[in-house]
Motif scaffolding. Sequence first.
Motif, PDB file in Angstrom:
ATOM      1  N   ALA A  15     125.378  39.165 102.465  1.00 19.17           N
ATOM      2  CA  ALA A  15     126.043  38.669 103.671  1.00 19.17           C
ATOM      3  C   ALA A  15     125.772  39.603 104.849  1.00 19.17           C
ATOM      4  O   ALA A  15     125.513  39.163 105.956  1.00 19.17           O
ATOM      5  N   LEU A  16     125.813  40.910 104.578  1.00 19.07           N
ATOM      6  CA  LEU A  16     125.531  41.887 105.640  1.00 19.07           C
ATOM      7  C   LEU A  16     124.110  41.734 106.153  1.00 19.07           C
ATOM      8  O   LEU A  16     123.833  41.971 107.319  1.00 19.07           O
ATOM      9  N   LEU A  21     126.649  32.826 104.004  1.00 17.60           N
ATOM     10  CA  LEU A  21     127.562  33.193 102.921  1.00 17.60           C
ATOM     11  C   LEU A  21     127.491  32.229 101.750  1.00 17.60           C
ATOM     12  O   LEU A  21     127.578  32.638 100.596  1.00 17.60           O
ATOM     13  N   ILE A 333     137.306  41.722 108.609  1.00 21.73           N
ATOM     14  CA  ILE A 333     135.845  41.803 108.655  1.00 21.73           C
ATOM     15  C   ILE A 333     135.145  40.602 108.034  1.00 21.73           C
ATOM     16  O   ILE A 333     133.931  40.507 108.072  1.00 21.73           O
ATOM     17  N   GLU A 335     134.725  36.232 107.054  1.00 20.57           N
ATOM     18  CA  GLU A 335     135.061  34.846 107.348  1.00 20.57           C
ATOM     19  C   GLU A 335     136.120  34.433 106.333  1.00 20.57           C
ATOM     20  O   GLU A 335     135.970  34.677 105.133  1.00 20.57           O
ATOM     21  N   LEU A 337     137.670  31.551 105.014  1.00 21.75           N
ATOM     22  CA  LEU A 337     137.578  30.582 103.922  1.00 21.75           C
ATOM     23  C   LEU A 337     136.761  31.175 102.760  1.00 21.75           C
ATOM     24  O   LEU A 337     137.125  31.050 101.588  1.00 21.75           O
ATOM     25  N   LEU A 373     142.131  35.155 111.065  1.00 17.32           N
ATOM     26  CA  LEU A 373     141.386  34.417 112.084  1.00 17.32           C
ATOM     27  C   LEU A 373     141.511  35.044 113.465  1.00 17.32           C
ATOM     28  O   LEU A 373     140.704  34.789 114.350  1.00 17.32           O
ATOM     29  N   VAL A 378     136.243  40.563 113.312  1.00 11.02           N
ATOM     30  CA  VAL A 378     135.679  39.291 112.881  1.00 11.02           C
ATOM     31  C   VAL A 378     136.788  38.260 112.700  1.00 11.02           C
ATOM     32  O   VAL A 378     137.650  38.419 111.840  1.00 11.02           O
ATOM     33  N   MET A 380     137.132  33.842 113.467  1.00 12.82           N
ATOM     34  CA  MET A 380     136.475  32.681 114.044  1.00 12.82           C
ATOM     35  C   MET A 380     137.147  32.210 115.335  1.00 12.82           C
ATOM     36  O   MET A 380     136.482  31.823 116.283  1.00 12.82           O
TER      37      MET A 380
ATOM     38  N   VAL B  67     127.834  29.283 107.822  1.00 13.63           N
ATOM     39  CA  VAL B  67     128.604  30.473 108.173  1.00 13.63           C
ATOM     40  C   VAL B  67     127.802  31.726 107.843  1.00 13.63           C
ATOM     41  O   VAL B  67     127.388  31.916 106.694  1.00 13.63           O
ATOM     42  N   VAL B  68     127.542  32.548 108.856  1.00 15.33           N
ATOM     43  CA  VAL B  68     126.848  33.814 108.611  1.00 15.33           C
ATOM     44  C   VAL B  68     127.657  34.955 109.202  1.00 15.33           C
ATOM     45  O   VAL B  68     128.457  34.771 110.109  1.00 15.33           O
ATOM     46  N   PHE B  69     127.434  36.115 108.657  1.00 15.58           N
ATOM     47  CA  PHE B  69     128.066  37.333 109.150  1.00 15.58           C
ATOM     48  C   PHE B  69     127.103  37.927 110.171  1.00 15.58           C
ATOM     49  O   PHE B  69     126.130  38.576 109.808  1.00 15.58           O
ATOM     50  N   THR B  71     127.766  39.906 112.919  1.00 10.54           N
ATOM     51  CA  THR B  71     128.301  40.967 113.780  1.00 10.54           C
ATOM     52  C   THR B  71     127.269  42.048 114.069  1.00 10.54           C
ATOM     53  O   THR B  71     127.322  42.711 115.088  1.00 10.54           O
ATOM     54  N   LEU B  72     126.312  42.205 113.126  1.00 11.06           N
ATOM     55  CA  LEU B  72     125.332  43.276 113.322  1.00 11.06           C
ATOM     56  C   LEU B  72     124.189  42.848 114.243  1.00 11.06           C
ATOM     57  O   LEU B  72     123.377  43.674 114.650  1.00 11.06           O
ATOM     58  N   GLY B 159     134.912  27.839 108.681  1.00  6.82           N
ATOM     59  CA  GLY B 159     135.582  26.891 107.812  1.00  6.82           C
ATOM     60  C   GLY B 159     137.091  26.811 108.018  1.00  6.82           C
ATOM     61  O   GLY B 159     137.722  25.883 107.567  1.00  6.82           O
ATOM     62  N   GLY B 160     137.689  27.809 108.683  1.00  6.08           N
ATOM     63  CA  GLY B 160     139.133  27.798 108.861  1.00  6.08           C
ATOM     64  C   GLY B 160     139.556  26.667 109.757  1.00  6.08           C
ATOM     65  O   GLY B 160     140.694  26.397 109.958  1.00  6.08           O
TER      66      GLY B 160
END
Lengths: 430, 160
Positions: A15-16, A21, A333, A335, A337, A373, A378, A380, B67-69, B71-72, B159-160
């Motif tokens: 993921a990083l 995801l 940090i 997402e 869900l 959230l 982080v 959304m 959905v992707v992370f 932030t970097l 997704g939230g």
Amino acid sequence: MTEALLGFAAVFALALLRVPLAFAMGAVGYVGLGLLRGWGPTAAGAAQVVYDTGFAYTLSVVPLFILMGNFVARAGLADELFGAAFAFVGHRRGGLAHATVIACAGFGAICGSSIATAATMSKVAYPPMKQLGYADHLSTGVIAAGGTLGIMIPPSTIMVIYGIVTETNIGRLFAAGVLPGLLCALLLMGGVAFIAHRDPAAGPAAARTPWPQRWAALRRIWGVLLLVAVVLGGIYGGVFTATEGAGIGAAGAFGFALARRTLTLRTLVEVLVESARTTAMLFTILIAATLFSNFVNFTSMPGDLKDGITQLGLPPLALIAAMMAVYVLLGTIMEELTMVLLTLPVFFPVVTALGYDPVWFGVLIVLVVQVGLISPPVGMNMFVMKALLKDVALSAIFRGSALFCLPLAIGLVLVLLFPAIALWLPGLMT
Amino acid sequence: MKRLLTLLCGALAAAALFAIMVLTTADVVGRKFFAASLPGSLELTELLMVGVIFAGLPLVSLQGEHVVFDTLDSRLPPALLRVQRAVIDALCAAALGGLAVLLWLKAGQMASYGDTTAQLKLPVALFVHAMALLCGLTAAVHAALALSPPAAAPKPVGGG
């Protein structure tokens, strides 16, 4: 135990590296299970998971509730909700922010998504607050936080997904969300009052609306109230299932959008495709999470953890509190869900082994997701607002959101200590 | 190509979702007020769900809405980001391609058993074949993205 921990580490690492995801979870779950159990059964199992998730009648509740929310947003009902709330509380200090919370709560009763609620309210409530000279951190913070009411006040996408994954009754989950949702709304209004009290310039009062106009504003929202009453009342009263209620709600919202002439064939297709895309995105995560949890369940981790925790002899409530603390930290940090789906195979067996009601735990999960959230960096809701309100500094959104984490955290603690807040209403259901 | 894909998949997903809405409502209304439910509406909903999900999937991938992370992202040089994107899209293409093959094999198996739905006797294999094809199509989308990564960063959706 080690295999599962390696699996979790691999998901985080991927993921990083910016792997989506869903793909990270799915791939790790597949490879992990393949190594443990052999590739033949794993391949057949993966195809079966995709098949089962694709052909599931009960899962049609997800796109139908999404569709209902999108139709309602398109019909402009959010403006009228905000207008009605403004007519009653706008003249108070911080009144527009109070009205935002009330309108979010109302919109949350038709929309099951926090992001959609925050996005809709950004368009409806931010411009008037800006015009009246509200500080950006108050206006954006209250919209981001109010948006999270979308997932607590039923319908709720995340409750539906929790219900599906843990096989918990969705109707009971929805009923359990009502009072905590109202509690959160009150706590958020408390937060607004506190901020406006400390810094009156941040949230000035607007002109008072005379009573005849108040009643007129209230009359304009009867449609929303009717739709909510039919859908949620029908589900609680056992008249129809959550899936059927979602279908009726979507059709009703479609009717409203038609009646208000906000739909052309083109916008209808747009709304449908947008809803289908959100559905496909959610189902990708759902399928991947199932693959991953099949792997985790095949390892000794859930059992080990359950045994280890029972041996520790900690008070059960302390354990639940510890889980919530983990979620709140992870939520800053990750997402949300994905965080929930990733951890449920490990946490859920512990919760049921301790004898707690899965409905209550579901509400707690929604509460931590709400906090997650809007907890920087982080979350959304904050990102969606930044994308929609380009002139507002991200730092102002972060600051405002962080302020409103506290009222929601208080709500979490209250529901944790007094489960009746969540469980009283579903207890009345037949 | 891109427009055709968006048009076809969009039309399929939209029609399927609209049909689910109409079916569910008609079923409930029929049962409550006319004591007659639509035969096979449950099955049809299941089959239509396949349309919503799997026709929606290529669109999600095309628009980079997974959905992707990210932030970097702001800390990485753009050139590296492009390479990273290309590699990841190639991996996604491989994963979805593999899944498409698995589904195709499963569909073949179901066809040979002659599996049909319980009420309407529709051949299930047909729909699993469609699942496999749309999954393969999504793999192709990722492969195309890997070969020519888009310049602009996609907007986040959650997704939230």
